[in-house]
Design an enzyme around this catalytic site. Structure first.
Site, PDB file in Angstrom:
ATOM      1  N   GLY A  12       0.837  -1.198   0.000  1.00  0.00           N
ATOM      2  CA  GLY A  12       0.000   0.000   0.000  1.00  0.00           C
ATOM      3  C   GLY A  12       0.871   1.246   0.000  1.00  0.00           C
ATOM      4  O   GLY A  12       2.008   1.232  -0.491  1.00  0.00           O
ATOM      5  N   GLY A  15       4.120   0.812   2.241  1.00  0.00           N
ATOM      6  CA  GLY A  15       4.970  -0.249   1.691  1.00  0.00           C
ATOM      7  C   GLY A  15       5.615   0.174   0.374  1.00  0.00           C
ATOM      8  O   GLY A  15       6.833   0.059   0.195  1.00  0.00           O
ATOM      9  N   HIS A 178       4.287   4.923  20.506  1.00  0.00           N
ATOM     10  CA  HIS A 178       3.992   5.700  19.296  1.00  0.00           C
ATOM     11  C   HIS A 178       2.533   6.111  19.390  1.00  0.00           C
ATOM     12  O   HIS A 178       1.653   5.438  18.903  1.00  0.00           O
ATOM     13  CB  HIS A 178       4.228   4.816  18.076  1.00  0.00           C
ATOM     14  CG  HIS A 178       3.987   5.514  16.776  1.00  0.00           C
ATOM     15  ND1 HIS A 178       4.537   6.730  16.458  1.00  0.00           N
ATOM     16  CD2 HIS A 178       3.267   5.149  15.687  1.00  0.00           C
ATOM     17  CE1 HIS A 178       4.169   7.073  15.231  1.00  0.00           C
ATOM     18  NE2 HIS A 178       3.384   6.145  14.748  1.00  0.00           N
TER      19      HIS A 178
HETATM   20  N1  APR Z   1      -0.685  -9.675   4.128  1.00  0.00           N
HETATM   21  C1  APR Z   1      -0.085  -8.747   3.358  1.00  0.00           C
HETATM   22  N2  APR Z   1      -0.607  -7.529   3.128  1.00  0.00           N
HETATM   23  C2  APR Z   1      -1.791  -7.249   3.680  1.00  0.00           C
HETATM   24  C3  APR Z   1      -2.479  -8.169   4.511  1.00  0.00           C
HETATM   25  C4  APR Z   1      -1.872  -9.433   4.726  1.00  0.00           C
HETATM   26  N3  APR Z   1      -2.436 -10.371   5.492  1.00  0.00           N
HETATM   27  N4  APR Z   1      -3.630  -7.593   4.908  1.00  0.00           N
HETATM   28  C5  APR Z   1      -3.673  -6.360   4.367  1.00  0.00           C
HETATM   29  N5  APR Z   1      -2.555  -6.151   3.621  1.00  0.00           N
HETATM   30  C6  APR Z   1      -2.186  -4.998   2.813  1.00  0.00           C
HETATM   31  C7  APR Z   1      -3.396  -4.331   2.145  1.00  0.00           C
HETATM   32  O1  APR Z   1      -3.879  -5.097   1.056  1.00  0.00           O
HETATM   33  C8  APR Z   1      -2.808  -2.988   1.731  1.00  0.00           C
HETATM   34  O2  APR Z   1      -2.306  -3.004   0.406  1.00  0.00           O
HETATM   35  O3  APR Z   1      -1.599  -3.969   3.539  1.00  0.00           O
HETATM   36  C9  APR Z   1      -1.638  -2.793   2.722  1.00  0.00           C
HETATM   37  C10 APR Z   1      -1.817  -1.565   3.593  1.00  0.00           C
HETATM   38  O4  APR Z   1      -1.729  -0.467   2.770  1.00  0.00           O
HETATM   39  P1  APR Z   1      -2.604   0.879   2.953  1.00  0.00           P
HETATM   40  O5  APR Z   1      -4.025   0.506   3.197  1.00  0.00           O
HETATM   41  O6  APR Z   1      -2.248   1.797   1.821  1.00  0.00           O
HETATM   42  O7  APR Z   1      -2.071   1.463   4.329  1.00  0.00           O
HETATM   43  P2  APR Z   1      -0.725   2.305   4.555  1.00  0.00           P
HETATM   44  O8  APR Z   1      -1.016   3.746   4.484  1.00  0.00           O
HETATM   45  O9  APR Z   1       0.347   1.747   3.703  1.00  0.00           O
HETATM   46  O10 APR Z   1      -0.429   1.952   6.080  1.00  0.00           O
HETATM   47  C11 APR Z   1      -0.024   0.647   6.449  1.00  0.00           C
HETATM   48  O11 APR Z   1       1.373   1.351   8.243  1.00  0.00           O
HETATM   49  O12 APR Z   1       1.816   3.431   9.162  1.00  0.00           O
HETATM   50  C12 APR Z   1       1.049   2.260   9.274  1.00  0.00           C
HETATM   51  O13 APR Z   1      -1.023   3.024  10.276  1.00  0.00           O
HETATM   52  C13 APR Z   1      -0.432   2.525   9.123  1.00  0.00           C
HETATM   53  O14 APR Z   1      -1.137   0.340   9.911  1.00  0.00           O
HETATM   54  C14 APR Z   1      -0.940   1.158   8.758  1.00  0.00           C
HETATM   55  C15 APR Z   1       0.218   0.584   7.934  1.00  0.00           C
END
Ligand code: APR
Length: 315
Positions: A12, A15, A178
């Site tokens: 996401g 990542g 945090h």
């Molecule tokens: N395995 C792998 N990836 C997963 C899984 C899993 N079991 N479940 C969810 N995901 C993926 C989602 O499909 C999504 O692409 O995790 C990604 C999260 O991305 P975003 O929704 O864009 O969130 P993001 O802004 O990247 O934040 C991710 O980091 O800073 C923290 O609070 C934030 O907990 C959040 C995390």
């Protein structure tokens, strides 16, 4: 010399942006993994990022996948998997959902990259890092959470803007969880080596501290549909760099503290030396009485968060 293998779980915003910063600094080869339900999005982002290589001048190999086999033998794994808080969702709902996601991710890492050093970024951070450590059973030095680098970067940004000086000249250290209870150590903040107390009045400093504590929420309020990712990803890439280049950076991160600071077996933000072996040392520093009281309060909040998570997961 063999290039480091860096796997990023969750393709996401955080990542993919972590992949971007890691590639730009040519820290190693990168695997970007997400769930199969996301289709070929990780492959698309990886190919796109690879094609920036000739322009930006990096040779990192970058692949996208939903298969953990592609992550096998990673040197560093970054965990950003999770869901953001949705309208109507309680904090506990988010805690339970992300704890289940992080548990599944941890099981996979344990089997596919048993020697990896793992940086957890998913929120609520202090509980997620504890969960990942519990499930992998890795030595504590190989598991850590990214929070302190980001929180101190926010603090440094605000101090530099206040004084009209370069962010490079502002040095700061933040401890604790945090969240709302983080502890910016104003006694450790210097600007070009000068203690910040000589440059910013206490009342103004208190406002900067509060803005730092609310730093994540301020960005959520502006973005409306997501949370911060440029700075969290840059902070994570700095930690990856400290590990793959064995830099021995003295930075704050969520590290497993047992006797240190009297924490008793939880991950709390503390100053560490981060290098090729992961958290190589935890540095215990002197705090003022007030800072120590704030730290103890923050550590208690982390304990309570972990206890709630364990109750929600049923043990
Ligand atoms: N395995 C792998 N990836 C997963 C899984 C899993 N079991 N479940 C969810 N995901 C993926 C989602 O499909 C999504 O692409 O995790 C990604 C999260 O991305 P975003 O929704 O864009 O969130 P993001 O802004 O990247 O934040 C991710 O980091 O800073 C923290 O609070 C934030 O907990 C959040 C995390």
């Amino acid at each position: 010399m063999k290039r480091a293998k860096i796997s990023i779980i969750g393709a996401g915003n955080v990542g993919a942006t972590t992949a971007h910063w890691c590639a730009a600094a040519e820290l190693g080869d990168i695997v970007l993994l997400d769930i199969p339900e996301l289709g070929t999005v990780p492959q698309g982002k990886s190919l796109d990022l690879s094609q920036a290589g000739p322009i930006m001048g990096f040779d990192s190999a970058i692949i996208g996948t939903s298969d953990y086999a592609d992550t096998a033998g990673s040197d560093v794994v970054v965990v950003t998997a999770g869901i953001p808080r949705k309208p109507g969702m309680s904090r506990d709902d988010l805690l339970a959902t992300n704890a289940r996601i992080v548990s599944k991710v941890a099981e996979q890492i344990k089997h596919t990259s048993p020697q990896a050093i793992v940086i957890v970024v998913s929120n609520p951070l202090d509980a997620m890092v504890q969960r990942l450590w519990q499930v992998t059973g890795f030595e504590p030095r190989r598991v850590m959470g990214q929070a302190g680098v980001l929180d101190s970067a926010r603090f440094r940004t605000f101090v530099a803007r206040e004084l009209g000086v370069s962010v490079e000249d502002v040095s700061a250290m933040l401890l604790g969880g945090h969240g709302d209870t983080m502890v910016p150590l104003t006694s450790c903040c210097t600007v070009g080596g000068i203690p910040v107390a000589q440059l910013i009045a206490p009342q103004r400093m208190a406002e900067i501290v509060q803005r730092t504590r609310d730093g994540g929420a301020e960005i959520v309020g502006l973005l409306k549909t997501g949370s911060a990712y440029y700075a969290p990803a840059a902070a994570t890439a700095q930690m990856v760099e400290a590990i793959v280049r064995d830099k021995k950076r003295l930075i704050a991160c969520a590290a497993h503290c047992d006797r240190e600071y009297g924490v008793g077996g939880y991950f709390v933000g503390v100053p560490v030396v981060l290098g090729g072996n992961g958290v190589e040392r935890i540095i215990e520093i002197q705090m003022t009485g007030e800072e120590r009281a704030q730290f103890d309060k923050s550590a208690a909040a982390v304990r309570a968060l972990v206890e709630t998570m364990e109750r929600l997961l049923g043990g």
